[in-house]
Design a protein around this motif. Structure first.
Motif, PDB file in Angstrom:
ATOM      1  N   THR A  19       0.832  -1.210   0.000  1.00  0.00           N
ATOM      2  CA  THR A  19       0.000   0.000   0.000  1.00  0.00           C
ATOM      3  C   THR A  19       0.866   1.260   0.000  1.00  0.00           C
ATOM      4  O   THR A  19       0.616   2.208  -0.760  1.00  0.00           O
ATOM      5  N   LEU A  20       1.882   1.271   0.842  1.00  0.00           N
ATOM      6  CA  LEU A  20       2.783   2.420   0.928  1.00  0.00           C
ATOM      7  C   LEU A  20       3.525   2.637  -0.389  1.00  0.00           C
ATOM      8  O   LEU A  20       3.625   3.780  -0.880  1.00  0.00           O
ATOM      9  N   GLU A  21       4.037   1.566  -0.962  1.00  0.00           N
ATOM     10  CA  GLU A  21       4.781   1.680  -2.209  1.00  0.00           C
ATOM     11  C   GLU A  21       3.890   2.195  -3.336  1.00  0.00           C
ATOM     12  O   GLU A  21       4.280   3.086  -4.108  1.00  0.00           O
ATOM     13  N   GLY A  22       2.682   1.635  -3.437  1.00  0.00           N
ATOM     14  CA  GLY A  22       1.760   2.092  -4.467  1.00  0.00           C
ATOM     15  C   GLY A  22       1.363   3.547  -4.287  1.00  0.00           C
ATOM     16  O   GLY A  22       1.242   4.303  -5.263  1.00  0.00           O
TER      17      GLY A  22
ATOM     18  N   TYR B  86       9.604   0.767 -13.641  1.00  0.00           N
ATOM     19  CA  TYR B  86       8.533  -0.064 -13.107  1.00  0.00           C
ATOM     20  C   TYR B  86       9.046  -1.410 -12.597  1.00  0.00           C
ATOM     21  O   TYR B  86       8.424  -2.037 -11.733  1.00  0.00           O
ATOM     22  N   GLY B  87      10.162  -1.859 -13.135  1.00  0.00           N
ATOM     23  CA  GLY B  87      10.735  -3.097 -12.633  1.00  0.00           C
ATOM     24  C   GLY B  87      11.143  -2.986 -11.178  1.00  0.00           C
ATOM     25  O   GLY B  87      11.025  -3.952 -10.408  1.00  0.00           O
ATOM     26  N   LEU B  88      11.607  -1.797 -10.782  1.00  0.00           N
ATOM     27  CA  LEU B  88      12.018  -1.594  -9.402  1.00  0.00           C
ATOM     28  C   LEU B  88      10.830  -1.678  -8.447  1.00  0.00           C
ATOM     29  O   LEU B  88      10.979  -2.112  -7.296  1.00  0.00           O
ATOM     30  N   VAL B  89       9.665  -1.261  -8.929  1.00  0.00           N
ATOM     31  CA  VAL B  89       8.450  -1.305  -8.094  1.00  0.00           C
ATOM     32  C   VAL B  89       8.127  -2.735  -7.679  1.00  0.00           C
ATOM     33  O   VAL B  89       7.651  -2.980  -6.569  1.00  0.00           O
ATOM     34  N   THR B  90       8.358  -3.686  -8.552  1.00  0.00           N
ATOM     35  CA  THR B  90       8.080  -5.092  -8.238  1.00  0.00           C
ATOM     36  C   THR B  90       9.295  -5.811  -7.657  1.00  0.00           C
ATOM     37  O   THR B  90       9.147  -6.801  -6.938  1.00  0.00           O
TER      38      THR B  90
END
Length: 323
Positions: free
Chosen positions: A117-120, A133-137
């Motif tokens: 939730t925080l990351e999103g 976007y790869g770093l997000v996952t």
């Protein structure tokens, strides 16, 4: 046989004396009723609802509450859950660790949900990752793998595998995929097969090396399904059908072998069902089946139905479980 009838039968045959039978009846009548699994189910549902509720609160009150306040609350809740999980953690072991009595596993799950939730939120509001976007996952994948092994938690391991799979998917020629608006490409299919094989290998290594051997099932179930689905996608969409039918045949044989070895209905059914779907398509796809009559189709599906019935009737014998 139900408990009263069984107790009566054992008493009548003299296996249990009358006085012992009376004591057993009193115990069964007055013993406490366990709601352990009901409570755990409610707790899991509560964690899911917590994540959903936080997202809803953020969406509808993002302007009125303020970003700093919302982020501070999420961070505080995340750190609190993580602290609780570490506070009651058990010593690390490569063997299976029994579940604690302090609800630390639920706190760990809540911490993982809060992290997502925080990351999103940070990405949506402040775009802190930019177009990486790869770093997000990748970040949650690394964090969840560490937490899964440290706390011996298969639920968090499932989240880690999902995040890792997302990272692999995001890094497969994302520009081409977004431009074409078509995710049914050879690259994505073949990389998905490779991902499934890697997860299957990780499962076998975990079991063979005794490195969290009980994690093997999670790796294998994810890897097998990903590889099977990707193989079916390749079989249906692309011209190199022989390669994909060979792959699915090997996967099916391996799944059936593993199911019989471990006496697992899941892997046995997976091998049979995926293999049946692939072989049926391969036999009757239009380049081969133009000259076949309706009668042949009917006989094939009737024979398949009989085979499925016989398979289900004899599944225990097939898997090696004695009656």
């Amino acid at each position: 046989m139900k408990y009263p009838a069984l107790l009566k039968l054992l008493t009548e045959t003299g296996i249990i004396p009358e006085d012992q039978s009376g004591k057993i009846q009193v115990y069964e009548k007055n013993k406490p009723f366990s709601i352990h699994w009901e409570l755990r189910t409610f707790l899991y549902a509560g964690i899911v609802l917590l994540g959903t509720g936080l997202g809803t609160v953020i969406y509808f009150n993002i302007d009125s509450i303020g970003h700093t306040v919302l982020i501070s609350l999420i961070v505080a809740a995340f750190l609190g859950c993580l602290w609780y999980a570490f506070r009651y953690r058990k010593p690390f072991s490569w063997n299976e660790v029994s579940t604690g009595d302090k609800l630390d596993d639920f706190a760990l799950l809540a911490a993982c949900v809060l992290f997502l939730t925080l990351e999103g939120y940070l990405q949506y509001q402040y775009n802190i990752f930019g177009t990486r976007y790869g770093l997000v996952t990748f970040l949650p994948a690394v964090l969840f793998f560490f937490l899964a092994y440290r706390f011996d938690h298969r639920g968090v391991l499932s989240m880690a595998i999902t995040a890792f799979s997302s990272w692999v998917g995001v890094n497969i020629a994302p520009i081409k995929l977004w431009q074409q608006k078509n995710f049914s490409t050879v690259d994505l299919t073949n990389i998905s097969i490779l991902l499934g094989v890697v997860l299957i290998a990780a499962g076998f290594i975990a079991g063979y090396k005794k490195l969290k051997a009980h994690f093997a099932f999670t790796y294998l179930i994810f890897g097998s399904n990903i590889a099977f689905v990707a193989g079916l996608a390749g079989l249906i969409q692309f011209d190199t059908k022989f390669l994909y039918i060979l792959l699915i045949t090997l996967l099916s044989a391996g799944s059936i072998w593993y199911g019989r070895k471990m006496q697992s209905f899941v892997f046995l059914l997976m091998g049979v069902l995926y293999g049946y779907v692939a072989s049926t398509y391969f036999i009757f796809y239009r380049d081969w089946a133009q000259g076949l009559s309706f009668t042949i189709y009917t006989l094939y599906y009737m024979a398949s139905a009989v085979g499925i019935v016989l398979f289900l009737i004899n599944i225990k014998q097939i898997i090696g479980i004695k009656k």
